[in-house]
Scaffold this motif. Structure first.
Motif: not given
Length: 313
Positions: A43-63
């Motif tokens: 879904l992220e690839e098809d939309l061309g946007v990041a839905l989750f912030d994976r830079s942290r220990r636990k993935a969190e939703l982006t805006a």
């Protein structure tokens, strides 16, 4: 363009947010964690946007991920409601049931029926409307309603099923202290010619309008409903006939006074009516309930029929 946002992707996103992890979401969805990750990555690839912030220990939703989730939940809810409505319609229950109440009746008994109906079929939307005189038949004939409660007089055409409820008595009423109250009874028609008559306008759009209780040769104040007519006569703006059961409180409080005319108005028969071709389960339920009700002229109005008293032995 076909949207890459599928219902499956939205359900997956919803499960991840509620369960706080990909693994827990996979367990809820009966999938392996790799399948959940693939759905979100695709879904992220098809939309061309990041839905989750994976830079942290636990993935969190982006805006943007939060936006997609919140709007997506509305889509999921709408889809569930549409599915329920489709199944409901397949079972014979109406998506919407339109009930017209003639202005001569109070809505209170109908509210009681709606409350009972909601307990067995809460998904059917009830739409209430109010019509006057021929307007009730006009609404049914024109397809603006499915059921009329309190239709006055005879059906204007074939195709209607009708069940009588009883007769509504009308009384001539004026504001307390009105000059007419000082005259001897019964009043001749000539005695009221100097005072305006309050008239409820027939709400019919296509069928011929009906007149009710008109006193010819007099000035008129035209109002849209019986409720407005009662209010106008309580203020002394005019005189006229009113349904007796609708003014018990005004009489008890001394805001209206009853007068007797030398030519009284006869009672008006009222009925419930519906199109014979309508086979909806909701309509049938209301009709069945109303067939066990009757209009009582003693002030009770429309209520359940009284059981005959048990004979004494």
């Amino acid at each position: 363009m076909i949207s890459p946002i599928t219902l499956d992707a939205l359900r997956t996103l919803d499960a991840i947010e509620r369960r706080h992890s990909f693994a827990a979401a996979a367990e809820e969805l009966y999938r392996v964690p790799s399948a959940v990750s693939y759905t979100i990555n695709k879904l992220e690839e098809d939309l061309g946007v990041a839905l989750f912030d994976r830079s942290r220990r636990k993935a969190e939703l982006t805006a943007i991920g939060r936006l997609v989730l919140e709007q997506g939940r509305q889509i999921l809810k709408a889809t569930e409601e549409l599915t329920a409505l489709a199944r409901q319609a397949a079972q014979g229950w109406e998506v919407e049931l339109r009930i017209c109440i003639d202005s001569v009746l109070s809505c209170a008994p109908v509210y009681d029926l709606i409350e009972a109906f909601q307990r067995i079929q809460p998904k059917t939307e009830i739409r209430l409307s109010e019509e006057v005189l021929g307007g009730s038949w006009d609404a049914l004939n024109d397809g603006r309603c499915d059921l009329v409660i309190g239709a006055e007089g005879a059906a204007p055409a074939a195709g209607f099923a009708v069940h009588p409820l009883g007769e509504v008595p009308f009384v001539f009423a004026v504001a307390a202290g009105h000059p007419l109250t000082q005259l001897p009874m019964p009043l001749p028609a000539s005695a009221i010619h100097d005072y305006p008559t309050v008239i409820v306008a027939d709400s019919s759009r296509h069928l011929p309008v009906r007149s009710s209780g008109l006193l010819d040769g007099r000035s008129r104040i035209i109002v849209p409903t019986i409720e407005h007519k009662i209010a106008a006569q309580c203020r002394g703006l005019g005189v006229g006939y009113l349904p007796r059961h609708r003014i018990t409180q005004e009489l008890a409080e001394g805001r209206l006074a009853l007068l007797t005319l030398d030519t009284p108005r006869p009672p008006e028969g009222i009925s419930i009516a519906w199109q014979r071709s309508n086979t909806g389960k909701g309509l049938k339920w209301f009709v069945d309930q109303l067939k066990h009700m009757r209009f009582y002229a003693d002030g009770r109005g429309l209520t359940k029929m009284q059981s005959p008293s048990t004979p004494k032995v």
